[in-house]
Design a protein around this motif. Structure first.
Motif, PDB file in Angstrom:
ATOM      1  N   CYS A 171     -44.052  65.486  29.266  1.00 18.64           N
ATOM      2  CA  CYS A 171     -44.825  64.414  29.911  1.00 18.64           C
ATOM      3  C   CYS A 171     -45.395  64.880  31.242  1.00 18.64           C
ATOM      4  O   CYS A 171     -46.573  64.642  31.553  1.00 18.64           O
ATOM      5  CB  CYS A 171     -43.950  63.172  30.094  1.00 18.64           C
ATOM      6  N   LEU A 172     -44.562  65.579  32.034  1.00 18.71           N
ATOM      7  CA  LEU A 172     -45.054  66.108  33.314  1.00 18.71           C
ATOM      8  C   LEU A 172     -46.260  67.016  33.090  1.00 18.71           C
ATOM      9  O   LEU A 172     -47.257  66.959  33.827  1.00 18.71           O
ATOM     10  CB  LEU A 172     -43.964  66.954  33.984  1.00 18.71           C
ATOM     11  N   GLN A 173     -46.169  67.877  32.083  1.00 22.48           N
ATOM     12  CA  GLN A 173     -47.239  68.852  31.869  1.00 22.48           C
ATOM     13  C   GLN A 173     -48.549  68.174  31.465  1.00 22.48           C
ATOM     14  O   GLN A 173     -49.607  68.462  32.027  1.00 22.48           O
ATOM     15  CB  GLN A 173     -46.817  69.861  30.794  1.00 22.48           C
ATOM     16  N   ILE A 176     -33.863  68.482  38.066  1.00 21.82           N
ATOM     17  CA  ILE A 176     -34.037  68.657  39.518  1.00 21.82           C
ATOM     18  C   ILE A 176     -34.850  69.927  39.794  1.00 21.82           C
ATOM     19  O   ILE A 176     -35.825  69.918  40.550  1.00 21.82           O
ATOM     20  CB  ILE A 176     -32.662  68.715  40.216  1.00 21.82           C
ATOM     21  N   HIS A 177     -34.476  71.012  39.141  1.00 20.08           N
ATOM     22  CA  HIS A 177     -35.202  72.268  39.358  1.00 20.08           C
ATOM     23  C   HIS A 177     -36.646  72.161  38.858  1.00 20.08           C
ATOM     24  O   HIS A 177     -37.583  72.602  39.536  1.00 20.08           O
ATOM     25  CB  HIS A 177     -34.486  73.430  38.664  1.00 20.08           C
ATOM     26  N   LEU A 178     -36.810  71.568  37.696  1.00 22.35           N
ATOM     27  CA  LEU A 178     -38.159  71.388  37.142  1.00 22.35           C
ATOM     28  C   LEU A 178     -39.032  70.569  38.102  1.00 22.35           C
ATOM     29  O   LEU A 178     -40.186  70.924  38.368  1.00 22.35           O
ATOM     30  CB  LEU A 178     -38.052  70.677  35.783  1.00 22.35           C
ATOM     31  N   THR A 179     -38.477  69.505  38.624  1.00 21.42           N
ATOM     32  CA  THR A 179     -39.235  68.619  39.523  1.00 21.42           C
ATOM     33  C   THR A 179     -39.704  69.377  40.757  1.00 21.42           C
ATOM     34  O   THR A 179     -40.870  69.274  41.170  1.00 21.42           O
ATOM     35  CB  THR A 179     -38.337  67.431  39.946  1.00 21.42           C
ATOM     36  N   VAL A 215     -42.451  71.954  39.739  1.00 19.94           N
ATOM     37  CA  VAL A 215     -43.735  71.311  39.437  1.00 19.94           C
ATOM     38  C   VAL A 215     -44.374  70.785  40.728  1.00 19.94           C
ATOM     39  O   VAL A 215     -45.594  70.883  40.918  1.00 19.94           O
ATOM     40  CB  VAL A 215     -43.509  70.178  38.403  1.00 19.94           C
ATOM     41  N   ALA A 216     -43.530  70.251  41.607  1.00 19.99           N
ATOM     42  CA  ALA A 216     -44.056  69.731  42.883  1.00 19.99           C
ATOM     43  C   ALA A 216     -44.752  70.840  43.665  1.00 19.99           C
ATOM     44  O   ALA A 216     -45.827  70.632  44.256  1.00 19.99           O
ATOM     45  CB  ALA A 216     -42.927  69.127  43.706  1.00 19.99           C
ATOM     46  N   LEU A 217     -44.158  72.018  43.663  1.00 17.94           N
ATOM     47  CA  LEU A 217     -44.755  73.147  44.386  1.00 17.94           C
ATOM     48  C   LEU A 217     -46.112  73.501  43.783  1.00 17.94           C
ATOM     49  O   LEU A 217     -47.093  73.703  44.495  1.00 17.94           O
ATOM     50  CB  LEU A 217     -43.795  74.345  44.326  1.00 17.94           C
ATOM     51  N   GLN A 247     -52.891  67.738  45.455  1.00 19.06           N
ATOM     52  CA  GLN A 247     -52.511  66.441  46.052  1.00 19.06           C
ATOM     53  C   GLN A 247     -51.783  65.552  45.041  1.00 19.06           C
ATOM     54  O   GLN A 247     -51.892  64.318  45.070  1.00 19.06           O
ATOM     55  CB  GLN A 247     -53.735  65.710  46.633  1.00 19.06           C
ATOM     56  N   VAL A 248     -51.064  66.204  44.145  1.00 17.07           N
ATOM     57  CA  VAL A 248     -50.192  65.465  43.215  1.00 17.07           C
ATOM     58  C   VAL A 248     -48.758  65.677  43.693  1.00 17.07           C
ATOM     59  O   VAL A 248     -48.296  66.812  43.815  1.00 17.07           O
ATOM     60  CB  VAL A 248     -50.344  65.969  41.766  1.00 17.07           C
TER      61      VAL A 248
END
Ligand SMILES: NC(=O)c1ccc[n+]([C@@H]2O[C@H](COP(=O)([O-])OP(=O)(O)OC[C@H]3O[C@@H](n4cnc5c(N)ncnc54)[C@H](O)[C@@H]3O)[C@@H](O)[C@H]2O)c1
Length: 261
Positions: free
Chosen positions: A120-122, A163-166, A169-171, A177-178
């Motif tokens: 979903c994130l991808q 947690i690691h995935l988040t 992905v945030a980086l 700007q997401v």
């Protein structure tokens, strides 16, 4: 005063038919968002969406499907024309000693909690990049992802990986700007918690009520929380008030991990 932080925003909520996801959907709708409620319980999601007229739409989807994220994005585009916010609440738990876990049970946990969140994130991340107007997402970890708990190695490992995935992905999405943050709740009164109470009390040879009292006695603030309180944190993280916050994991556990970590 009723906040209206999400007027003109389109939000996607997985696991939105019940529990925390339901509360998140309600909160975002009440603050003006249009919401896609995605859940494997299609009929329940339909009845939740039906209470909000044209502002909400349901999608029956299983996050184990490889194209689950694409399905959700496609639905949002067709109905609302874009996607600005997403919250990934679809998840399962299960209490069993790791010595007796089958590979099927291990895979099932990771398929829904980790792989489902990743897919979903991808898909949504790609859509947000293509739109070029930023966005915000929230994933769901758990206190078990921060430290070991009895009989929860597979659940805890899947949440530690979230947690690691988040953070990863945030980086990667920051330059678009997401923003992506995680919430690690403690005890939230939902049917998932009822299941945990039932399983753990059986494993420990006590009643569910005794288990719950014991669990709450370990919470410094002395109580469990409710889905609405978690939805409030998710709404804050999605809002412009959190515009400078990304890649963070917020423990919303009444201080529980202060004692065990
Ligand atoms: N309740 C708690 O105490 C607690 C504590 C820590 C973390 N969490 C996390 O918060 C999230 C939400 O938990 P909850 O308590 O609301 O759980 P819940 O069981 O009440 O709701 C989970 C929702 O996810 C949906 N779902 C499950 N598998 C799915 C799949 N394969 N595809 C699509 N939808 C699926 C369910 O239909 C349900 O609507 C979960 O990730 C959970 O691990 C909950």
């Amino acid at each position: 005063m009723q906040l209206k932080r999400f007027v003109d925003k389109v939000a996607l909520v997985t696991g939105g038919a019940q529990g925390i996801g339901y509360a998140v959907s309600q909160r975002l709708l009440s603050e003006g968002a249009r919401v896609v409620i995605a859940d494997k319980q299609g009929e329940v999601a339909e009845s939740v969406a039906a209470q909000h007229g044209k502002k909400a739409i349901a999608l029956e989807v299983d996050v184990r499907e490889a194209n689950c994220g694409d399905q959700i994005v496609e639905r949002a585009l067709r109905r609302f024309g874009g996607v600005d916010l997403a919250v990934f609440c679809a998840g399962i738990t299960g209490m069993k000693t790791w010595l007796e876990l089958s590979v099927e049970e291990w895979n099932h946990m990771f398929e829904i909690n980790l792989r489902g969140t990743f897919l979903c994130l991808q898909a949504i991340g790609k859509q947000m990049i293509a739109q070029g107007r930023g966005g915000a997402m929230v994933t769901f970890a758990a206190t078990s992802g921060h430290g070991p708990r009895p009989d929860a190695a597979h659940y805890g490992a899947s949440k530690a990986a979230i947690i690691h995935l988040t953070r990863s992905v945030a980086l990667d999405l920051a330059s678009h700007q997401v923003r992506v943050n995680a919430i690690s709740p403690g005890i939230v009164k939902t049917s998932m918690w009822e299941g945990v109470t039932r399983d753990r009390s059986t494993l420990q040879g006590i009643t569910p009520q005794q288990y719950e009292e014991r669990a709450i006695s370990n919470v410094p603030l002395g109580r469990a929380t409710v889905p609405e309180e978690v939805a409030g944190l998710a709404a804050f993280l999605l809002s412009d008030e959190a515009a400078y916050i990304t890649g963070q994991v917020i423990l919303q556990d009444g201080g529980y991990t202060l004692k065990v970590s």
